[in-house]
Design a protein around this motif. Structure first.
Motif, PDB file in Angstrom:
ATOM      1  N   PRO A  96       0.855  -1.315  -0.049  1.00 44.27           N
ATOM      2  CA  PRO A  96       0.184  -0.118   0.000  1.00 44.27           C
ATOM      3  C   PRO A  96       0.806   1.165  -0.058  1.00 44.27           C
ATOM      4  O   PRO A  96       1.752   1.266   0.643  1.00 44.27           O
ATOM      5  CB  PRO A  96      -0.883   0.008   1.246  1.00 44.27           C
ATOM      6  N   VAL A  97       0.439   2.387  -0.563  1.00 42.25           N
ATOM      7  CA  VAL A  97       0.985   3.646  -0.622  1.00 42.25           C
ATOM      8  C   VAL A  97      -0.202   4.495  -0.464  1.00 42.25           C
ATOM      9  O   VAL A  97      -1.140   4.787  -1.340  1.00 42.25           O
ATOM     10  CB  VAL A  97       1.680   3.813  -2.111  1.00 42.25           C
ATOM     11  N   PRO A  98      -0.089   5.136   0.549  1.00 42.81           N
ATOM     12  CA  PRO A  98      -1.043   6.004   1.140  1.00 42.81           C
ATOM     13  C   PRO A  98      -1.002   7.454  -0.001  1.00 42.81           C
ATOM     14  O   PRO A  98      -0.004   7.641  -0.161  1.00 42.81           O
ATOM     15  CB  PRO A  98      -0.586   6.403   2.701  1.00 42.81           C
ATOM     16  N   ALA A  99      -2.239   7.984  -0.047  1.00 48.21           N
ATOM     17  CA  ALA A  99      -2.481   8.765  -1.086  1.00 48.21           C
ATOM     18  C   ALA A  99      -1.625   8.617  -2.303  1.00 48.21           C
ATOM     19  O   ALA A  99      -0.859   9.766  -2.954  1.00 48.21           O
ATOM     20  CB  ALA A  99      -2.012  10.134  -0.275  1.00 48.21           C
ATOM     21  N   LEU A 100      -1.639   7.631  -2.982  1.00 48.97           N
ATOM     22  CA  LEU A 100      -1.000   7.297  -4.228  1.00 48.97           C
ATOM     23  C   LEU A 100      -1.513   8.444  -5.229  1.00 48.97           C
ATOM     24  O   LEU A 100      -0.462   8.883  -5.903  1.00 48.97           O
ATOM     25  CB  LEU A 100      -1.232   5.872  -4.591  1.00 48.97           C
TER      26      LEU A 100
END
Length: 113
Positions: A96-100
């Motif tokens: 997961p990458v926050p605020a991708l």
């Protein structure tokens, strides 16, 4: 699902699994930089300039590490999918990458990292 350019439709949650990011490499740059957009064969690609020369995979490895830093993931989570001998590459980012969307948009708009 993510397109080759790393784009998703608005309202989708941040991906928790692998996603693909198109990258245009500028090897041998005077300084390393992640930012800018290039219309490449895989769609809008994130421009990554690296100091490393395009010899023996050194530029690709430098790009992998720079992309990981720009997306705030560990380098082992960024894997080259295609384009080993090309300036146009696809990388798979696992995790997961926050605020991708916002992060990729900011980087493609030319924000230096």
């Amino acid at each position: 699902m993510t397109s080759a350019g790393g784009r998703r439709t608005a309202g989708e949650p941040t991906p928790s699994g692998p996603f693909t990011v198109a990258v245009r490499v500028k090897p041998g740059a005077s300084r390393a930089r992640v930012g800018g957009c290039h219309e490449g064969p895989y769609g809008p690609a994130l421009v990554v300039a690296v100091n490393a020369p395009p010899v023996d995979g050194r530029a690709t490895e430098a790009v992998r590490k720079a992309l990981a830093a720009a997306l705030d993931v560990r380098p082992a989570a960024v894997i080259l999918r295609t384009g080993a001998a090309s300036r146009d590459k696809l990388f798979v980012v696992d995790g997961p990458v926050p605020a991708l969307d916002a992060r990729l948009r900011r980087l493609r708009d030319g924000s230096a990292h």
